[in-house]
Design a protein around this motif. Structure first.
Motif, PDB file in Angstrom:
ATOM      1  N   SER A 151       0.822  -1.209   0.000  1.00 36.43           N
ATOM      2  CA  SER A 151       0.000   0.000   0.000  1.00 36.43           C
ATOM      3  C   SER A 151       0.856   1.260   0.000  1.00 36.43           C
ATOM      4  CB  SER A 151      -0.914   0.013   1.222  1.00 36.43           C
ATOM      5  OG  SER A 151      -0.129   0.147   2.404  1.00 36.43           O
ATOM      6  N   LEU A 152       0.240   2.359  -0.434  1.00 40.01           N
ATOM      7  CA  LEU A 152       0.912   3.659  -0.363  1.00 40.01           C
ATOM      8  C   LEU A 152       1.204   4.013   1.086  1.00 40.01           C
ATOM      9  CD1 LEU A 152       1.915   6.345  -1.522  1.00 40.01           C
ATOM     10  CD2 LEU A 152      -0.458   7.137  -1.590  1.00 40.01           C
ATOM     11  N   LYS A 153       0.289   3.660   1.970  1.00 40.09           N
ATOM     12  CA  LYS A 153       0.489   3.928   3.405  1.00 40.09           C
ATOM     13  C   LYS A 153       1.740   3.222   3.910  1.00 40.09           C
ATOM     14  CE  LYS A 153      -1.911   3.602   7.863  1.00 40.09           C
ATOM     15  NZ  LYS A 153      -3.150   3.136   8.556  1.00 40.09           N
ATOM     16  N   ASN A 154       1.951   1.985   3.473  1.00 33.37           N
ATOM     17  CA  ASN A 154       3.147   1.231   3.868  1.00 33.37           C
ATOM     18  C   ASN A 154       4.407   1.898   3.328  1.00 33.37           C
ATOM     19  OD1 ASN A 154       4.606  -1.231   4.851  1.00 33.37           O
ATOM     20  ND2 ASN A 154       4.991  -1.488   2.654  1.00 33.37           N
ATOM     21  N   PHE A 155       4.324   2.383   2.079  1.00 37.40           N
ATOM     22  CA  PHE A 155       5.488   3.064   1.493  1.00 37.40           C
ATOM     23  C   PHE A 155       5.826   4.321   2.292  1.00 37.40           C
ATOM     24  CE2 PHE A 155       7.176   6.430  -1.219  1.00 37.40           C
ATOM     25  CZ  PHE A 155       8.344   5.837  -1.672  1.00 37.40           C
ATOM     26  N   GLN A 156       4.813   5.146   2.581  1.00 37.48           N
ATOM     27  CA  GLN A 156       5.059   6.395   3.308  1.00 37.48           C
ATOM     28  C   GLN A 156       5.626   6.122   4.700  1.00 37.48           C
ATOM     29  OE1 GLN A 156       5.212   8.977   1.745  1.00 37.48           O
ATOM     30  NE2 GLN A 156       3.503   9.368   0.353  1.00 37.48           N
ATOM     31  N   LYS A 157       5.135   5.068   5.325  1.00 41.64           N
ATOM     32  CA  LYS A 157       5.592   4.718   6.677  1.00 41.64           C
ATOM     33  C   LYS A 157       7.049   4.257   6.679  1.00 41.64           C
ATOM     34  CE  LYS A 157       4.539   1.470  10.443  1.00 41.64           C
ATOM     35  NZ  LYS A 157       3.694   0.317  10.842  1.00 41.64           N
ATOM     36  N   ASN A 158       7.449   3.583   5.588  1.00 39.93           N
ATOM     37  CA  ASN A 158       8.780   2.966   5.561  1.00 39.93           C
ATOM     38  C   ASN A 158       9.733   3.573   4.527  1.00 39.93           C
ATOM     39  OD1 ASN A 158       8.436   0.566   7.475  1.00 39.93           O
ATOM     40  ND2 ASN A 158       6.679   0.311   6.111  1.00 39.93           N
ATOM     41  N   LYS A 159       9.431   4.775   4.042  1.00 41.74           N
ATOM     42  CA  LYS A 159      10.265   5.347   2.974  1.00 41.74           C
ATOM     43  C   LYS A 159      11.689   5.659   3.424  1.00 41.74           C
ATOM     44  CE  LYS A 159       8.145   9.888   3.608  1.00 41.74           C
ATOM     45  NZ  LYS A 159       7.196  10.834   2.995  1.00 41.74           N
ATOM     46  N   LYS A 160      11.919   5.698   4.726  1.00 40.99           N
ATOM     47  CA  LYS A 160      13.289   5.899   5.206  1.00 40.99           C
ATOM     48  C   LYS A 160      14.192   4.723   4.828  1.00 40.99           C
ATOM     49  CE  LYS A 160      12.530   9.152   8.970  1.00 40.99           C
ATOM     50  NZ  LYS A 160      12.683   9.438  10.425  1.00 40.99           N
ATOM     51  N   ASP A 161      13.573   3.608   4.447  1.00 39.90           N
ATOM     52  CA  ASP A 161      14.368   2.460   3.956  1.00 39.90           C
ATOM     53  C   ASP A 161      15.143   2.827   2.690  1.00 39.90           C
ATOM     54  OD1 ASP A 161      13.160   1.143   6.019  1.00 39.90           O
ATOM     55  OD2 ASP A 161      12.054  -0.304   4.780  1.00 39.90           O
ATOM     56  N   LEU A 162      14.706   3.876   1.992  1.00 40.52           N
ATOM     57  CA  LEU A 162      15.404   4.331   0.789  1.00 40.52           C
ATOM     58  C   LEU A 162      16.732   5.021   1.121  1.00 40.52           C
ATOM     59  CD1 LEU A 162      12.342   5.959  -1.021  1.00 40.52           C
ATOM     60  CD2 LEU A 162      13.511   3.881  -1.771  1.00 40.52           C
ATOM     61  N   ASP A 163      16.823   5.575   2.318  1.00 37.12           N
ATOM     62  CA  ASP A 163      17.958   6.441   2.652  1.00 37.12           C
ATOM     63  C   ASP A 163      19.324   5.758   2.538  1.00 37.12           C
ATOM     64  OD1 ASP A 163      16.176   8.489   3.021  1.00 37.12           O
ATOM     65  OD2 ASP A 163      16.114   8.301   5.212  1.00 37.12           O
ATOM     66  N   PRO A 164      19.512   4.550   3.095  1.00 31.05           N
ATOM     67  CA  PRO A 164      20.837   3.914   2.983  1.00 31.05           C
ATOM     68  C   PRO A 164      21.245   3.632   1.528  1.00 31.05           C
ATOM     69  CG  PRO A 164      19.491   2.795   4.633  1.00 31.05           C
ATOM     70  CD  PRO A 164      18.588   3.744   3.905  1.00 31.05           C
ATOM     71  N   LEU A 165      20.263   3.287   0.684  1.00 25.78           N
ATOM     72  CA  LEU A 165      20.559   2.963  -0.712  1.00 25.78           C
ATOM     73  C   LEU A 165      21.160   4.168  -1.441  1.00 25.78           C
ATOM     74  CD1 LEU A 165      17.173   1.171  -1.547  1.00 25.78           C
ATOM     75  CD2 LEU A 165      19.325   0.077  -0.898  1.00 25.78           C
ATOM     76  N   PHE A 166      20.543   5.332  -1.242  1.00 24.21           N
ATOM     77  CA  PHE A 166      20.999   6.522  -1.953  1.00 24.21           C
ATOM     78  C   PHE A 166      22.198   7.180  -1.278  1.00 24.21           C
ATOM     79  CE2 PHE A 166      16.660   5.976  -3.507  1.00 24.21           C
ATOM     80  CZ  PHE A 166      16.909   5.985  -4.866  1.00 24.21           C
ATOM     81  N   LEU A 167      22.296   7.005   0.043  1.00 24.30           N
ATOM     82  CA  LEU A 167      23.484   7.525   0.739  1.00 24.30           C
ATOM     83  C   LEU A 167      24.740   6.806   0.265  1.00 24.30           C
ATOM     84  CD1 LEU A 167      24.620   9.431   2.859  1.00 24.30           C
ATOM     85  CD2 LEU A 167      24.188   7.659   4.597  1.00 24.30           C
ATOM     86  N   LYS A 168      24.612   5.509   0.019  1.00 24.62           N
ATOM     87  CA  LYS A 168      25.751   4.731  -0.495  1.00 24.62           C
ATOM     88  C   LYS A 168      26.181   5.274  -1.854  1.00 24.62           C
ATOM     89  CE  LYS A 168      27.146  -0.036  -1.567  1.00 24.62           C
ATOM     90  NZ  LYS A 168      27.540   0.138  -2.965  1.00 24.62           N
ATOM     91  N   LEU A 169      25.239   5.533  -2.740  1.00 23.25           N
ATOM     92  CA  LEU A 169      25.561   6.085  -4.061  1.00 23.25           C
ATOM     93  C   LEU A 169      26.217   7.462  -3.931  1.00 23.25           C
ATOM     94  CD1 LEU A 169      22.314   5.257  -6.102  1.00 23.25           C
ATOM     95  CD2 LEU A 169      24.550   4.138  -6.287  1.00 23.25           C
ATOM     96  N   LYS A 170      25.719   8.246  -3.005  1.00 27.00           N
ATOM     97  CA  LYS A 170      26.243   9.598  -2.815  1.00 27.00           C
ATOM     98  C   LYS A 170      27.679   9.561  -2.304  1.00 27.00           C
ATOM     99  CE  LYS A 170      24.672  14.014  -0.895  1.00 27.00           C
ATOM    100  NZ  LYS A 170      23.614  14.647  -0.068  1.00 27.00           N
ATOM    101  N   LYS A 171      27.967   8.642  -1.392  1.00 30.43           N
ATOM    102  CA  LYS A 171      29.321   8.536  -0.821  1.00 30.43           C
ATOM    103  C   LYS A 171      30.336   8.061  -1.854  1.00 30.43           C
ATOM    104  CE  LYS A 171      28.293   7.932   4.082  1.00 30.43           C
ATOM    105  NZ  LYS A 171      28.334   7.015   5.247  1.00 30.43           N
ATOM    106  N   GLU A 172      29.856   7.357  -2.883  1.00 28.74           N
ATOM    107  CA  GLU A 172      30.762   6.846  -3.927  1.00 28.74           C
ATOM    108  C   GLU A 172      31.109   7.900  -4.973  1.00 28.74           C
ATOM    109  OE1 GLU A 172      28.590   3.525  -5.389  1.00 28.74           O
ATOM    110  OE2 GLU A 172      29.178   2.186  -3.734  1.00 28.74           O
ATOM    111  N   LEU A 173      30.456   9.055  -4.914  1.00 26.31           N
ATOM    112  CA  LEU A 173      30.710  10.118  -5.889  1.00 26.31           C
ATOM    113  C   LEU A 173      32.067  10.772  -5.676  1.00 26.31           C
ATOM    114  CD1 LEU A 173      27.242  11.972  -5.848  1.00 26.31           C
ATOM    115  CD2 LEU A 173      28.114  10.510  -7.679  1.00 26.31           C
ATOM    116  N   LYS A 174      32.678  11.171  -6.777  1.00 25.24           N
ATOM    117  CA  LYS A 174      33.864  12.021  -6.674  1.00 25.24           C
ATOM    118  C   LYS A 174      33.395  13.444  -6.386  1.00 25.24           C
ATOM    119  CE  LYS A 174      36.394   9.145  -9.959  1.00 25.24           C
ATOM    120  NZ  LYS A 174      36.936   9.039 -11.332  1.00 25.24           N
ATOM    121  N   GLN A 175      34.342  14.302  -6.010  1.00 25.29           N
ATOM    122  CA  GLN A 175      33.982  15.646  -5.569  1.00 25.29           C
ATOM    123  C   GLN A 175      33.261  16.449  -6.652  1.00 25.29           C
ATOM    124  OE1 GLN A 175      37.229  17.736  -3.811  1.00 25.29           O
ATOM    125  NE2 GLN A 175      35.970  19.408  -3.044  1.00 25.29           N
ATOM    126  N   ASP A 176      33.601  16.199  -7.903  1.00 26.63           N
ATOM    127  CA  ASP A 176      33.001  16.981  -9.001  1.00 26.63           C
ATOM    128  C   ASP A 176      31.849  16.251  -9.686  1.00 26.63           C
ATOM    129  OD1 ASP A 176      34.543  14.984 -10.140  1.00 26.63           O
ATOM    130  OD2 ASP A 176      35.287  16.242 -11.783  1.00 26.63           O
TER     131      ASP A 176
END
Length: 357
Positions: A253-278
């Motif tokens: 459900s959309l309600k389940n997604f909204q409740k647990n959307k913080k599960d997305l944070d580690p996935l994108f933080l990992k991608l962000k940390k792998e970026l070079k400065q530019d």
């Protein structure tokens, strides 16, 4: 004075903005272009309001107070009885089903202007049958806002194709929603889920943000451009990187997604940390005409590149052709939003009006 009679289907964000823009521009169009744009019928999914010619409607109140339940045949009979000519049906819906009416509209004498992408992303068979029907009845179909809202993407590619200019690749940030999300995420030290919520509050994402994160809307836009360039592809042939984890996808459900959307944070933080400065993360659609591959995916871009330097909810399209060589033609600007989409539809209406007797 050339009279154009417009029947509008859809009074949501884009449709309502279009009505107001049209009413504001009407007098100037009479004076400058010698064109009179009339709105004899305004309809949403359930209710239609039929008005007298040149009436200046308080249209929202009139639709509520004087509108009534209708079928398409009611609209077709009404315009026939009134003897309206130069008929244009505007599809400002997002309906999967409404495009089934296009054939009846064309047979009844309507040209079509669509913000709705569905007709151009159905099967190749439907796509070709629609164009055959348009040709049989000598009718026009304009849909510039299907890709890039008010940006001239479809027209530019069509002109290249017609003039035999070989387009080799089209790539870009096709989604204003995802543009805002990743532009902001790469510029600020905030959680992905927080920026996703903010994008929803600002009206950039769909009510269910998984629609945007799935990449399907970008894929539809890619398919439209590919078909403009003569590529015979089906939607199922597009490779799409879905940004929603399986436990949060449309099976829940959309309600389940909204409740647990913080599960997305580690996935994108990992991608962000792998970026070079530019470097920054961008969500792109890519159409390679030489291989016939259509891709929707996340990529890393240099901050100084056309895609990497995007801000807010802007879109950017890079068009590589034989004549342009390694330096693409870049079309950049507001690629989303009800106001710019409505303005693009109004521009289509004016262009179409020029072609009518």
């Amino acid at each position: 004075m050339k009279k154009i009679n417009i029947v509008l289907f859809g009074t949501g964000n884009v449709g309502s903005k279009l009505i107001n823009q049209l009413l504001q521009a009407r007098e100037q169009l009479r004076k400058r272009e010698g064109v009179e744009l009339n709105l004899p019928v305004i309809a949403n999914s359930t209710t239609a309001f039929f008005q007298k010619e040149n009436q200046q409607p308080s249209w929202e109140a009139d639709l509520v107070n004087f509108g009534f339940p209708y079928k398409l045949r009611d609209v077709l009979e009404y315009v026939q009885q009134q003897g309206y000519e130069n008929l244009i049906a505007v599809d400002a819906t997002a309906s999967e089903d409404f495009v089934n009416n296009y054939f009846s509209l064309i047979e009844a004498g309507f040209h079509i202007v669509a913000a709705n992408k569905v007709a151009n992303t159905r099967s190749s068979q439907f796509y070709l049958e629609l164009r055959k029907k348009l040709q049989e009845h000598n009718k026009f179909f304009f849909y510039e806002t299907n890709v890039g809202a008010g940006l001239p993407i479809v027209e530019t590619l069509r002109n290249f194709h017609r003039s035999n200019e070989r387009v080799t690749k089209v790539r870009g940030v096709f989604s204003g929603s995802l543009s805002y999300i990743f532009n902001t995420y790469c510029a600020e030290e905030r959680a992905f889920s927080e920026i996703l919520s903010e994008a929803g509050i600002k009206g950039f994402t769909e009510p269910d943000p998984r629609v945007d994160l799935s990449g399907k809307d970008v894929a539809r836009k890619l398919l439209i451009l590919g078909r403009e360039l003569g590529l015979e592809k089906e939607f199922e042939e597009i490779t799409i990187q879905d940004l929603v984890p399986s436990h949060l996808n449309g099976q829940s459900s959309l309600k389940n997604f909204q409740k647990n959307k913080k599960d997305l944070d580690p996935l994108f933080l990992k991608l962000k940390k792998e970026l070079k400065q530019d470097e920054v993360i961008r969500h792109v659609g890519e159409l390679d005409l030489q291989t016939g591959i259509l891709d929707v995916k996340l990529v890393t871009e240099k901050r100084t590149s056309a895609l990497g330097s995007l801000q807010n909810a802007d879109s950017s399209f890079e068009i590589f052709t034989e004549s342009y060589g390694e330096q693409p033609l870049v079309i950049k600007g507001a690629g989303a939003g009800a106001a710019v989409t409505a303005r693009g539809v109004l521009t289509d209406l004016i262009k179409l009006a020029e072609k009518l007797p």
